[in-house]
Design an enzyme around this catalytic site. Sequence first.
Site, mmCIF file in Angstrom:
data_model
loop_
_atom_site.group_PDB
_atom_site.id
_atom_site.type_symbol
_atom_site.label_atom_id
_atom_site.label_comp_id
_atom_site.label_asym_id
_atom_site.label_seq_id
_atom_site.Cartn_x
_atom_site.Cartn_y
_atom_site.Cartn_z
ATOM 1 N N ASP A 33 25.152 42.270 42.318
ATOM 2 C CA ASP A 33 26.102 42.469 41.515
ATOM 3 C C ASP A 33 25.192 43.092 40.181
ATOM 4 O OD1 ASP A 33 29.425 41.574 40.441
ATOM 5 O OD2 ASP A 33 27.921 42.456 39.078
ATOM 6 N N THR A 125 42.104 49.634 48.587
ATOM 7 C CA THR A 125 43.276 49.167 47.890
ATOM 8 C C THR A 125 44.563 49.847 48.260
ATOM 9 O OG1 THR A 125 44.346 49.593 45.651
ATOM 10 C CG2 THR A 125 42.322 50.872 46.055
ATOM 11 N N ASP A 126 45.825 49.256 48.127
ATOM 12 C CA ASP A 126 46.837 49.989 48.378
ATOM 13 C C ASP A 126 47.251 51.256 47.403
ATOM 14 O OD1 ASP A 126 47.600 48.816 46.208
ATOM 15 O OD2 ASP A 126 49.474 47.876 46.725
ATOM 16 N N GLU A 127 46.496 51.245 46.175
ATOM 17 C CA GLU A 127 46.682 52.479 45.666
ATOM 18 C C GLU A 127 46.336 53.893 46.257
ATOM 19 O OE1 GLU A 127 45.880 51.903 41.416
ATOM 20 O OE2 GLU A 127 46.097 49.678 41.559
ATOM 21 N N TYR A 153 40.766 56.361 39.478
ATOM 22 C CA TYR A 153 40.330 55.000 40.265
ATOM 23 C C TYR A 153 40.750 55.254 41.765
ATOM 24 C CZ TYR A 153 40.946 50.482 42.361
ATOM 25 O OH TYR A 153 41.088 49.636 43.020
ATOM 26 N N LYS A 157 38.486 55.448 45.236
ATOM 27 C CA LYS A 157 38.570 54.395 46.343
ATOM 28 C C LYS A 157 38.953 55.186 47.546
ATOM 29 C CE LYS A 157 38.361 50.549 46.307
ATOM 30 N NZ LYS A 157 37.248 49.616 46.244
ATOM 31 N N LEU A 193 47.025 43.308 33.840
ATOM 32 C CA LEU A 193 48.235 42.563 33.241
ATOM 33 C C LEU A 193 48.297 41.372 33.406
ATOM 34 C CD1 LEU A 193 50.973 43.459 32.331
ATOM 35 C CD2 LEU A 193 51.893 43.583 34.403
ATOM 36 N N PRO A 208 51.652 44.003 25.336
ATOM 37 C CA PRO A 208 51.832 45.518 25.409
ATOM 38 C C PRO A 208 52.484 45.626 26.872
ATOM 39 C CG PRO A 208 49.495 45.290 25.486
ATOM 40 C CD PRO A 208 50.096 44.023 25.320
HETATM 41 P P1 NAD Z 1 36.030 43.561 39.166
HETATM 42 O O1 NAD Z 1 36.338 44.903 38.507
HETATM 43 O O2 NAD Z 1 36.813 42.291 38.643
HETATM 44 O O3 NAD Z 1 34.547 43.277 39.767
HETATM 45 C C1 NAD Z 1 33.800 44.502 40.077
HETATM 46 C C2 NAD Z 1 32.680 43.876 40.151
HETATM 47 O O4 NAD Z 1 31.662 44.711 40.492
HETATM 48 C C3 NAD Z 1 31.892 43.381 38.832
HETATM 49 O O5 NAD Z 1 31.435 42.284 39.075
HETATM 50 C C4 NAD Z 1 30.895 44.527 38.432
HETATM 51 O O6 NAD Z 1 29.812 43.849 37.717
HETATM 52 C C5 NAD Z 1 30.590 44.865 39.963
HETATM 53 N N1 NAD Z 1 29.942 46.225 39.879
HETATM 54 C C6 NAD Z 1 30.524 47.332 39.345
HETATM 55 N N2 NAD Z 1 29.546 48.232 39.490
HETATM 56 C C7 NAD Z 1 28.591 47.876 40.345
HETATM 57 C C8 NAD Z 1 27.314 48.538 40.811
HETATM 58 N N3 NAD Z 1 27.193 49.940 40.570
HETATM 59 N N4 NAD Z 1 26.585 47.997 41.496
HETATM 60 C C9 NAD Z 1 26.700 46.554 41.743
HETATM 61 N N5 NAD Z 1 27.852 45.891 41.302
HETATM 62 C C10 NAD Z 1 28.605 46.699 40.474
HETATM 63 O O7 NAD Z 1 37.126 43.980 40.414
HETATM 64 P P2 NAD Z 1 38.198 43.208 41.444
HETATM 65 O O8 NAD Z 1 39.527 43.222 40.807
HETATM 66 O O9 NAD Z 1 37.660 41.829 41.773
HETATM 67 O O10 NAD Z 1 38.227 44.035 42.717
HETATM 68 C C11 NAD Z 1 37.145 44.011 43.603
HETATM 69 C C12 NAD Z 1 37.497 44.915 44.649
HETATM 70 O O11 NAD Z 1 38.828 44.714 45.198
HETATM 71 C C13 NAD Z 1 37.386 46.418 44.098
HETATM 72 O O12 NAD Z 1 36.892 47.298 45.102
HETATM 73 C C14 NAD Z 1 38.703 46.802 44.010
HETATM 74 O O13 NAD Z 1 38.943 48.392 44.277
HETATM 75 C C15 NAD Z 1 39.559 46.093 45.340
HETATM 76 N N6 NAD Z 1 40.845 45.877 44.779
HETATM 77 C C16 NAD Z 1 41.167 45.203 43.746
HETATM 78 C C17 NAD Z 1 42.586 44.792 43.685
HETATM 79 C C18 NAD Z 1 43.062 43.981 42.323
HETATM 80 O O14 NAD Z 1 44.026 43.671 42.469
HETATM 81 N N7 NAD Z 1 42.217 43.597 41.491
HETATM 82 C C19 NAD Z 1 43.572 44.937 44.503
HETATM 83 C C20 NAD Z 1 43.165 45.595 45.735
HETATM 84 C C21 NAD Z 1 41.604 46.040 46.031
HETATM 85 P P1 TYD Z 2 47.042 46.549 36.189
HETATM 86 O O1 TYD Z 2 46.854 45.049 36.163
HETATM 87 O O2 TYD Z 2 46.047 47.489 35.326
HETATM 88 O O3 TYD Z 2 46.840 47.000 37.626
HETATM 89 P P2 TYD Z 2 47.124 48.275 38.495
HETATM 90 O O4 TYD Z 2 47.447 49.554 37.367
HETATM 91 O O5 TYD Z 2 45.839 48.373 39.298
HETATM 92 O O6 TYD Z 2 48.468 48.104 39.165
HETATM 93 O O7 TYD Z 2 48.517 46.894 35.665
HETATM 94 C C1 TYD Z 2 49.458 46.370 36.493
HETATM 95 C C2 TYD Z 2 50.956 46.944 36.008
HETATM 96 O O8 TYD Z 2 51.037 46.716 34.573
HETATM 97 C C3 TYD Z 2 50.830 48.637 35.782
HETATM 98 O O9 TYD Z 2 52.070 49.183 36.183
HETATM 99 C C4 TYD Z 2 50.479 48.538 34.413
HETATM 100 C C5 TYD Z 2 51.160 47.843 33.627
HETATM 101 N N1 TYD Z 2 50.176 47.356 32.532
HETATM 102 C C6 TYD Z 2 51.185 47.043 31.368
HETATM 103 O O10 TYD Z 2 52.322 47.445 31.118
HETATM 104 N N2 TYD Z 2 50.598 46.926 30.190
HETATM 105 C C7 TYD Z 2 49.036 46.686 30.213
HETATM 106 O O11 TYD Z 2 48.477 46.219 28.957
HETATM 107 C C8 TYD Z 2 48.378 46.589 31.386
HETATM 108 C C9 TYD Z 2 47.013 46.394 31.340
HETATM 109 C C10 TYD Z 2 49.137 47.128 32.372
#
Ligand code: NAD
Ligand code: TYD
Length: 341
Positions: A33, A125-127, A153, A157, A193, A208
């Site tokens: 990391d 991701t589903d996005e 983003y 992905k 969020l 917000p």
């Molecule tokens: P996060 O932002 O919490 O963590 C990302 C980690 O990657 C951090 O520890 C950061 O230091 C590390 N990182 C960033 N750039 C780097 C680099 N160049 N080299 C090495 N390490 C690096 O993200 P998360 O929410 O834990 O998501 C993890 C993965 O899951 C991502 O690939 C994201 O696209 C995917 N994902 C997230 C969600 C969600 O709801 N959070 C849902 C579906 C998929």
């Molecule tokens: P987020 O947690 O950023 O995840 P993602 O955009 O990857 O789904 O946001 C979840 C939802 O919440 C999204 O519809 C945007 C909304 N949101 C707010 O309304 N207020 C906020 O401050 C944030 C960060 C997100």
Amino acid sequence: MKILVTGGAGFIGGNFIHYMLKEHPEDEIVCLDLLTYAGNMETLEPVLGNPKFKFVKGDITDRDFVFHLFEEEKFDVVVNFAAESHVDRSIYDPEVFLKTNILGTACLLDASKKFGVKRYHQVSTDEVYGDLPIEEKDLFFTEESNIHTSSPYSASKASADLLVQAYMKTYQLPATISRCSNNYGPYHFPEKLIPLVITRALNNETIPVYGTGENVRDWLYVTDHCRAIDMIIRSGKEGEIYNIGGHNEKTNLEVVKAILKALNKPESLITFVEDRKGHDRRYAIDPTKITEQLGWHHNYSFEEGIKMTVDWYLSHREWWEHIINGEYQDYYEKMYGGKEQ
Ligand code: NAD
Ligand code: TYD
């Protein structure tokens, strides 16, 4: 089995490391990391003394460094969580998303190919599927849905997914991809969020909500995601994509209100703010494939998951207060200062 977990100091990667060390104490885990703003060594503190765990600070886009690490460690499995993950940041400054999410993935793929990794798993991701209309409730993303991205983003992905698929076809790299819905749970960085609402409400600050708050997300408790990835790397079929989700769609307003209720805080904290540019309306995953082929199903309902998450933030104030006051960024220096190889 020796597993490389990239991005393990982040939210899902950190939860995955905790999960794997508990469920598979025979396996070795190396976490790579970069410790960007989203990486937090305090998330890994509970496992730092575990002899089966090792932390390496480094950048997945640094080819010399990554190739050297693969040569030394001889990983059986690579699970790539490392990414820039926040949609709003990608709208303000896309470049680092392209570098980390696309070039970083390419570098890990090349190293996996060169050093004969037995399974490369891409955490997607589903996005990548874009969004669905709010009113058409019977529409879901399946693995066959078109890639149709909205934000820098999700575009980065999706690009990474296409690269993984190209390496599978061209070089027969043994790889899998998973596409999960929104996660929530412990160690979630408070820019997203759910942790944002919890931490701000605890400080009696305004919440917000973008636009009207009617956008829908499909929320999954993070341990259910970790268990799915574990099943995929052990029994998933090479070359396959698996959607992961628990059929738990909620509007943002429903989520915010549920958290305020759990914390006994007034709804008057809610403040409607300008909408996100290109804001995806609705995400909804059809998890039939992983359920039928691997026997995965979610274990936690939203009500249980939110209660567990709120309780965790209440009992781990230090973890998130260190993020808000910036102290978490000193932790690595304190623990590892002068000890880097
Ligand atoms: P996060 O932002 O919490 O963590 C990302 C980690 O990657 C951090 O520890 C950061 O230091 C590390 N990182 C960033 N750039 C780097 C680099 N160049 N080299 C090495 N390490 C690096 O993200 P998360 O929410 O834990 O998501 C993890 C993965 O899951 C991502 O690939 C994201 O696209 C995917 N994902 C997230 C969600 C969600 O709801 N959070 C849902 C579906 C998929
Ligand atoms: P987020 O947690 O950023 O995840 P993602 O955009 O990857 O789904 O946001 C979840 C939802 O919440 C999204 O519809 C945007 C909304 N949101 C707010 O309304 N207020 C906020 O401050 C944030 C960060 C997100």
